[in-house]
Scaffold this active site. Structure first.
Site, short mmCIF file in Angstrom:
data_model
loop_
_atom_site.label_atom_id
_atom_site.label_comp_id
_atom_site.label_asym_id
_atom_site.label_seq_id
_atom_site.Cartn_x
_atom_site.Cartn_y
_atom_site.Cartn_z
N ASN A 207 -8.26 -0.61 3.39
CA ASN A 207 -8.07 -0.65 1.94
C ASN A 207 -9.46 -0.68 1.29
O ASN A 207 -10.48 -0.61 1.97
CB ASN A 207 -7.21 -1.86 1.51
CG ASN A 207 -7.83 -3.20 1.90
OD1 ASN A 207 -9.05 -3.35 1.97
ND2 ASN A 207 -6.98 -4.18 2.15
N GLU A 210 -11.80 -3.58 2.38
CA GLU A 210 -12.16 -3.42 3.79
C GLU A 210 -13.16 -2.28 3.97
O GLU A 210 -14.09 -2.39 4.77
CB GLU A 210 -10.91 -3.15 4.62
CG GLU A 210 -9.98 -4.35 4.74
CD GLU A 210 -8.62 -3.99 5.30
OE1 GLU A 210 -7.90 -4.91 5.73
OE2 GLU A 210 -8.25 -2.79 5.30
N ASP A 286 1.23 -1.94 5.90
CA ASP A 286 1.95 -1.70 7.15
C ASP A 286 2.84 -0.46 7.02
O ASP A 286 2.92 0.37 7.93
CB ASP A 286 2.82 -2.91 7.52
CG ASP A 286 2.01 -4.16 7.79
OD1 ASP A 286 0.79 -4.04 8.05
OD2 ASP A 286 2.58 -5.26 7.72
#
Length: 345
Positions: A207, A210, A286
């Site tokens: 993301n 990150e 996820d």
């Protein structure tokens, strides 16, 4: 493949033909649902009157759960304890049709459990039970021994790193070496600060926070609302990570701004978010990596795979809890977005 299309129905049929391994930190997601009508006289906190409780697979297990609605063959490899929550996790996985045959149990490990208290569609508090513990050399060897017979029959691998100790350089090196002869699609959800050398995988999916952390760059535009395609630091980070990881694509998830796909030699492609209403972002990442990987394995190019993953993520953020995408609602969404079929170029 210029000018070629695949129907949404055919794409989902291809999903059912795939065989995917999800390997990573598995957890138990525990939800306590209730209502709040008063403040505690003991402290300025809400009193939650519990109405029901539910448990779901969490972490890497939630990635696997997001694949189950499509009839895909799933293998889950992870590590959890022999404690009561470990038994609950195994039972919950079984209820979702996910086997634990490739998972390891450790008597000295506390099964990672995240308990969320939700009232009036709002998360009141989250309680984490975990003690980070790296997988041992013997456990790496056992896991790889268990995986060897499966690798030749796989279409793809998802490496899901939550930084809880399973995904180590030793495990990733052994896994990539063993998988190399089979030409598999390999996608990675990275954790900044975990020194994993996953060079040469198909796709890495960070993301925004990150991505900047992995690149070692401060994100000065984080809350600016700037168009991602005009955000020069963001674009620079995406290209830098593409080179750093030597992967085919970097899939950068941007929350309400959608997704950005970086591919070697091509301009970045932005997939704007499609969510109509956002209730809970739990598990959206996820869903994104699960559907993106499925699409790649089914033969879609990366930009189309990202578009489908974006549609799926936009659906799940409209649900409470870590609710997976359902086959019928994804099919409807794809049909609405691609009424004439999904381009294969």
């Amino acid at each position: 493949m210029e000018g070629e299309f695949i129907t949404p129905e055919s794409l989902l049929e291809k999903f059912s033909e795939q065989h995917i391994l999800v390997i990573g930190d598995v957890m138990l997601d525990w939800f306590i649902w209730g209502s709040v009508a008063r403040i505690s006289p003991e402290a300025p906190v809400p009193v939650v009157e519990v109405q029901r409780e539910s448990r779901y697979p969490g972490g890497a297990a939630n990635v696997a759960r997001n694949i189950t609605p499509f009839g895909t063959r799933i293998e889950l490899a992870g590590l959890y304890g022999t404690d009561p929550n470990g038994a609950l996790l195994a039972h919950t996985l079984g209820e979702c049709g996910i086997g634990t045959g490739l998972c390891l149990q450790d008597e000295g490990m506390q099964t990672i459990t995240k308990t969320r208290v939700v009232a009036r569609q709002q998360q009141v508090v989250r309680i984490d039970r975990e003690k980070r513990r790296s997988i041992s050399a013997d456990q790496v060897a056992t896991l790889m021994e268990n995986l060897q017979p499966v690798l030749s029959d796989l279409d793809g691998i998802i490496i899901e790193d939550y930084g809880k100790g399973l995904i180590t350089p030793e495990l990733v090196d052994a896994l990539l070496k063993a998988a190399e002869p089979h030409g598999l699609v390999i996608t990675v959800d990275p954790k900044p600060g975990n020194p994993i050398e996953g060079r040469g995988v198909t796709t890495v999916k960070p993301n925004r926070s990150e991505a900047f952390a992995c690149a070692g760059v401060e994100d000065l535009n984080r809350d600016s609302g700037l168009d991602p395609l005009a955000d020069e630091p963001l674009l620079s980070v995406g290209h830098a990570l593409l080179e750093k990881w030597a992967c085919h694509q970097v899939l950068l998830t941007l929350g309400e701004q959608g997704m950005l796909v970086f591919s070697g030699g091509e301009a970045p492609v932005l997939m704007p978010a499609k969510a109509r209403e956002v209730f809970d972002v739990s598990g959206a990442g996820d869903t994104a990596i699960a559907l993106f990987t499925l699409c790649l394995c089914a033969g879609l190019p990366a930009s189309r795979a990202a578009a489908i993953a974006n549609l799926a993520s936009s659906i799940v953020v409209g649900k409470l809890g870590t609710s997976p995408i359902e086959k019928a609602e994804l099919l409807e969404s794809i049909q609405r977005e691609y009424p004439n079929g999904i381009p294969l170029s």
